[in-house]
Motif scaffolding. Structure first.
Motif, PDB file in Angstrom:
ATOM      1  N   ASP A 392       0.905  -1.341  -0.197  1.00  0.00           N
ATOM      2  CA  ASP A 392       0.000  -0.131   0.100  1.00  0.00           C
ATOM      3  C   ASP A 392       0.922   1.462   0.183  1.00  0.00           C
ATOM      4  N   LYS A 393       1.670   1.228   0.696  1.00  0.00           N
ATOM      5  CA  LYS A 393       2.479   2.223   1.215  1.00  0.00           C
ATOM      6  C   LYS A 393       3.803   2.715  -0.230  1.00  0.00           C
ATOM      7  N   LEU A 394       4.165   1.389   0.043  1.00  0.00           N
ATOM      8  CA  LEU A 394       4.747   1.568  -1.729  1.00  0.00           C
ATOM      9  C   LEU A 394       4.144   2.083  -2.909  1.00  0.00           C
ATOM     10  N   VAL A 395       2.748   1.700  -2.931  1.00  0.00           N
ATOM     11  CA  VAL A 395       2.217   2.536  -4.864  1.00  0.00           C
ATOM     12  C   VAL A 395       1.721   3.719  -3.922  1.00  0.00           C
ATOM     13  N   GLN A 396       1.661   4.338  -2.639  1.00  0.00           N
ATOM     14  CA  GLN A 396       1.322   5.604  -2.636  1.00  0.00           C
ATOM     15  C   GLN A 396       2.207   6.760  -3.240  1.00  0.00           C
ATOM     16  N   LEU A 397       3.633   5.845  -3.035  1.00  0.00           N
ATOM     17  CA  LEU A 397       4.679   6.395  -3.422  1.00  0.00           C
ATOM     18  C   LEU A 397       4.725   6.523  -4.881  1.00  0.00           C
ATOM     19  N   HIS A 398       4.392   6.121  -5.140  1.00  0.00           N
ATOM     20  CA  HIS A 398       4.943   5.380  -6.428  1.00  0.00           C
ATOM     21  C   HIS A 398       3.296   6.008  -7.798  1.00  0.00           C
ATOM     22  N   SER A 399       2.540   6.726  -6.671  1.00  0.00           N
ATOM     23  CA  SER A 399       1.813   7.489  -7.460  1.00  0.00           C
ATOM     24  C   SER A 399       1.639   7.847  -8.610  1.00  0.00           C
ATOM     25  N   ASP A 400       2.636   8.984  -7.755  1.00  0.00           N
ATOM     26  CA  ASP A 400       2.851   9.988  -9.269  1.00  0.00           C
ATOM     27  C   ASP A 400       3.380   9.673 -10.845  1.00  0.00           C
ATOM     28  N   SER A 401       3.807   8.613 -10.835  1.00  0.00           N
ATOM     29  CA  SER A 401       3.847   7.739 -12.358  1.00  0.00           C
ATOM     30  C   SER A 401       3.473   7.466 -13.145  1.00  0.00           C
ATOM     31  N   LYS A 402       3.979   7.198 -14.531  1.00  0.00           N
ATOM     32  CA  LYS A 402       2.726   6.294 -15.268  1.00  0.00           C
ATOM     33  C   LYS A 402       2.941   5.599 -14.862  1.00  0.00           C
ATOM     34  N   ASP A 403       4.500   4.996 -15.573  1.00  0.00           N
ATOM     35  CA  ASP A 403       4.476   3.515 -15.047  1.00  0.00           C
ATOM     36  C   ASP A 403       4.360   1.929 -14.350  1.00  0.00           C
ATOM     37  N   ALA A 404       3.758   1.109 -14.746  1.00  0.00           N
ATOM     38  CA  ALA A 404       3.413   0.638 -14.366  1.00  0.00           C
ATOM     39  C   ALA A 404       4.758   0.398 -12.800  1.00  0.00           C
ATOM     40  N   LEU A 405       4.317  -0.454 -11.319  1.00  0.00           N
ATOM     41  CA  LEU A 405       5.467  -0.515 -10.502  1.00  0.00           C
ATOM     42  C   LEU A 405       5.521  -1.797 -10.473  1.00  0.00           C
ATOM     43  N   LYS A 406       7.295  -1.698 -11.231  1.00  0.00           N
ATOM     44  CA  LYS A 406       7.679  -3.411 -10.984  1.00  0.00           C
ATOM     45  C   LYS A 406       9.232  -3.453 -10.038  1.00  0.00           C
ATOM     46  N   VAL A 407       9.220  -4.748  -9.573  1.00  0.00           N
ATOM     47  CA  VAL A 407      10.079  -4.768  -8.473  1.00  0.00           C
ATOM     48  C   VAL A 407      10.970  -4.278  -8.945  1.00  0.00           C
ATOM     49  N   LYS A 408      11.968  -3.953  -9.985  1.00  0.00           N
ATOM     50  CA  LYS A 408      13.072  -2.924  -9.737  1.00  0.00           C
ATOM     51  C   LYS A 408      13.119  -2.077  -8.803  1.00  0.00           C
ATOM     52  N   ASP A 409      11.407  -1.417  -9.156  1.00  0.00           N
ATOM     53  CA  ASP A 409      10.966   0.189  -8.224  1.00  0.00           C
ATOM     54  C   ASP A 409      11.590   0.343  -7.162  1.00  0.00           C
ATOM     55  N   ILE A 410      10.809  -1.183  -6.571  1.00  0.00           N
ATOM     56  CA  ILE A 410      11.295  -1.593  -5.111  1.00  0.00           C
ATOM     57  C   ILE A 410      12.739  -1.936  -4.301  1.00  0.00           C
ATOM     58  N   GLY A 411      13.531  -2.060  -4.993  1.00  0.00           N
ATOM     59  CA  GLY A 411      15.004  -2.061  -4.255  1.00  0.00           C
ATOM     60  C   GLY A 411      15.106  -3.408  -5.338  1.00  0.00           C
ATOM     61  N   GLY A 412      14.217  -4.103  -6.083  1.00  0.00           N
ATOM     62  CA  GLY A 412      14.282  -5.203  -6.389  1.00  0.00           C
ATOM     63  C   GLY A 412      16.432  -5.665  -7.589  1.00  0.00           C
ATOM     64  N   LEU A 413      16.776  -4.111  -7.533  1.00  0.00           N
ATOM     65  CA  LEU A 413      18.239  -4.299  -8.171  1.00  0.00           C
ATOM     66  C   LEU A 413      19.355  -4.462  -7.023  1.00  0.00           C
ATOM     67  N   GLU A 414      19.218  -4.198  -6.316  1.00  0.00           N
ATOM     68  CA  GLU A 414      20.095  -3.815  -5.003  1.00  0.00           C
ATOM     69  C   GLU A 414      21.116  -5.234  -4.986  1.00  0.00           C
ATOM     70  N   CYS A 415      22.383  -4.993  -4.366  1.00  0.00           N
ATOM     71  CA  CYS A 415      23.515  -6.139  -4.194  1.00  0.00           C
ATOM     72  C   CYS A 415      22.751  -6.508  -2.768  1.00  0.00           C
ATOM     73  N   ALA A 416      22.190  -5.614  -2.245  1.00  0.00           N
ATOM     74  CA  ALA A 416      22.080  -6.060  -0.269  1.00  0.00           C
ATOM     75  C   ALA A 416      20.806  -7.288  -0.492  1.00  0.00           C
ATOM     76  N   LYS A 417      19.652  -6.736  -1.758  1.00  0.00           N
ATOM     77  CA  LYS A 417      18.869  -8.020  -1.428  1.00  0.00           C
ATOM     78  C   LYS A 417      18.677  -9.644  -1.165  1.00  0.00           C
ATOM     79  N   CYS A 418      20.093  -9.508  -2.099  1.00  0.00           N
ATOM     80  CA  CYS A 418      19.630 -11.402  -2.426  1.00  0.00           C
ATOM     81  C   CYS A 418      21.116 -11.364  -1.768  1.00  0.00           C
ATOM     82  N   HIS A 419      22.380 -10.446  -1.967  1.00  0.00           N
ATOM     83  CA  HIS A 419      23.753 -10.949  -1.691  1.00  0.00           C
ATOM     84  C   HIS A 419      24.116 -10.335  -0.288  1.00  0.00           C
ATOM     85  N   TYR A 420      24.352 -11.024   1.026  1.00  0.00           N
ATOM     86  CA  TYR A 420      24.309 -10.220   1.830  1.00  0.00           C
ATOM     87  C   TYR A 420      25.145 -11.105   3.092  1.00  0.00           C
TER      88      TYR A 420
END
Length: 420
Positions: A392-420
Motif C-alpha cells: 500500500d505505502k509503496l503504491v502511494q509513493l509511486h502514484s505520481d508515475s505513469k509507469d507500472a510499478l515493477k520489482v526494480k522500483d522497490i529495490g529489486g536490483l539492489e545487491c544487498a537484497k540477495c547478497h548479504y
C-alpha cells in the motif's frame, strides 16, 4: 506411527476414493441455502481450504478421482454436507440410508475426517464449491483464438521467428552478391568492346589471384582476429556456464511423477511443499505427508498388492527413516532467495521459475537460475499491488508515475537484497 501390517491391511482400490464427496451431489433437490455466502472473501478463504484438503481428489465441474462438487447446496442440505465433511464415518454409522448405500457401493470406503475444520471453514469451503472459479466459455474461446493467431498474452517475437528473420537476411545478402557479380560481368564484357587506353584495358582484363589473397597481410589479420574471437567466446561461454545446471534431472530414490500428482490429479504444490508460503525454503515432503493419501492408495494400474515404489514409502515410515531425495534446484550460498516473499506476497506461480512442473515425469531444472536471469525478471515483472496491503505505502509513493510499478522500483536490483 502406523505399522506396516496395519497399513497393508487397507487394500482399497484407487478408484474407490470417488466416494469422498459423492454423497454431496445426490438426486434429491434442495434450494440453495442462504448459509452459503457469495462473497469474494468467503470464496477466497474457501479456495484455501479446498486446495489444502480436497483438491487432490476433486474438481469443481468435472470428475477426477472423486466426483465434480459444484451444486452441493442444490442436492443436499447444508448441515448434512457439513456433518459429512467433518466426519463421514459418523454419518454412515447413524444409519443414513443414502450414505450407507454409497458406502457399500464404493467398497466400504470413506473419506478422512476433518474435525479440525471450523464452521466458518466449512461455510467458506461450500461457498467456493458453489461459486468459485467458474469458467467463462466465451473467454476460453477468445483465449484459444488468441493462441492460434499468436496474439495471446506474453507477446514478443518467438525465437523461431528470429531464426527465420536471420536466415532471410543472409539470403538477401547472398542475392545482393550474386547481382553485383552479374553487373560486374556485364560491364566487363561491355567495356572490352570499347576502345580504351592501355592502362584501362589492363585493369579490366586482370585476373583474380586467389593465392595472393590468402597470403596477403589483410587476410591473415582477419582470419587471426576471427580465431581469437571464437576462442575468447568459447572460453567466456564456458566460464558463464560454471554452476549452471539447467536441464539437470537426477534419478530419485522413488519414481515420483509430478505429471500424475500435480498434473492429472491437480494436487496443489503447497500440499506437499508446505513451507513455500511461510518460509525461505519450500521444503521436501516427509513420508508422513505421502501417507496422508497412500494409507488408502496402495496399488498402481489395478495391480494387486502394494506397488514397489509405494512400498518404499511404507519402508521409510516403518523404519523411521527419511527418504533421501536428490536436490534438483541449487543456489550458491552467497545468494539469498525467499519462497514466501515471492509466492505469498508477490503472487508468483511455481511454474514461473520451475517451468511446466505439472507435465514432468522426472523433475528437471527448467530455468538457468543465474543472477542475470533473476535481474531480468525483476526488471520486467510488475508488482501485484491491487488488494495487497503489503504494498500500500509503496503504491502511494509511486502514484505520481505513469509507469507500472515493477520489482526494480522497490529495490529489486539492489545487491544487498540477495547478497548479504
Amino acid at each position: 506411527m502406523l505399522s506396516k501390517r496395519s497399513l497393508v491391511g487397507i487394500r482399497l482400490n484407487f478408484q474407490t476414493l470417488a466416494v469422498l464427496f459423492f454423497m454431496l451431489i445426490g438426486v434429491s433437490a434442495y434450494a440453495v441455502d442462504p448459509a452459503v455466502a457469495n462473497s469474494d472473501e468467503a470464496i477466497s478463504a474457501g479456495k484455501t481450504v479446498f486446495n489444502a484438503n480436497c483438491k487432490q481428489c476433486h474438481k469443481l465441474d468435472q470428475k477426477s478421482v472423486g466426483p465434480a462438487l459444484r451444486g452441493i447446496s442444490d442436492r443436499r442440505p447444508i448441515e448434512w454436507a457439513k456433518s459429512f465433511i467433518k466426519n463421514s464415518q459418523a454419518v454412515i454409522a447413524s444409519g443414513d440410508a443414502y450414505a450407507t448405500a454409497l458406502y457399500k457401493e464404493y467398497n466400504n470406503t470413506v473419506m478422512p475426517s476433518h474435525e479440525f475444520l471450523t464452521d466458518d471453514d466449512l461455510g467458506n469451503l461450500l461457498a467456493y464449491i458453489e461459486y468459485g472459479d467458474k469458467v467463462d466459455p466465451n473467454a476460453a474461446v477468445a483465449g484459444a483464438e488468441g493462441a492460434a493467431t499468436g496474439t495471446g498474452a506474453g507477446g514478443g517475437i518467438p525465437t523461431e521467428y528470429l531464426t527465420v528473420i536471420l536466415g532471410v537476411l543472409v539470403l538477401v545478402l547472398l542475392l545482393i552478391l550474386v547481382v553485383l557479380g552479374l553487373i560486374i560481368s556485364v560491364l566487363t564484357k561491355y567495356l572490352n568492346k570499347q576502345p580504351l587506353a592501355e592502362d584501362d584495358q589492363e585493369f579490366i582484363s586482370q585476373k583474380t589471384d586467389i593465392g595472393k589473397i590468402f597470403k596477403s597481410d589483410a587476410f591473415i589479420i582477419v582470419v587471426t582476429a576471427l580465431v581469437v574471437a571464437l576462442v575468447a567466446k568459447t572460453a567466456l561461454d564456458g566460464l558463464y556456464s560454471v554452476g549452471v545446471q539447467q536441464g539437470y534431472a537426477p534419478a530419485q530414490p522413488i519414481a515420483f511423477s509430478h505429471a500424475l500428482h500435480a498434473g492429472q490429479y491437480e494436487i496443489a504444490c503447497q500440499y506437499c511443499h508446505t513451507g513455500v508460503e511461510i518460509g525461505k525454503s519450500a521444503n521436501i515432503p516427509s513420508p508422513n505427508i505421502c501417507m496422508n493419501c497412500h494409507m488408502h492408495i496402495q496399488n498402481v494400474g489395478g495391480k494387486e498388492g502394494i506397488s514397489p515404489e509405494i512400498q518404499k514409502i511404507y519402508d521409510a515410515v516403518d523404519n523411521n527413516q527419511p527418504i533421501e531425495w536428490v536436490r534438483v534446484h541449487n543456489l550458491p550460498d552467497l545468494a539469498y532467495f525467499n519462497h514466501s516473499q515471492h509466492v505469498a506476497v508477490g503472487g508468483i506461480e511455481c511454474q514461473t521459475c520451475h517451468g511446466p512442473i505439472q507435465e514432468m515425469e522426472v523433475v528437471a531444472q527448467h530455468s538457468s537460475l543465474t543472477m542475470g536471469w533473476c535481474i531480468d525478471c525483476h526488471r520486467q515483472t510488475e508488482i501485484a499491488a491491487e488488494g495487497n496491503a503489503y504494498y500500500d505505502k509503496l503504491v502511494q509513493l509511486h502514484s505520481d508515475s505513469k509507469d507500472a510499478l515493477k520489482v526494480k522500483d522497490i529495490g529489486g536490483l539492489e545487491c544487498a537484497k540477495c547478497h548479504y
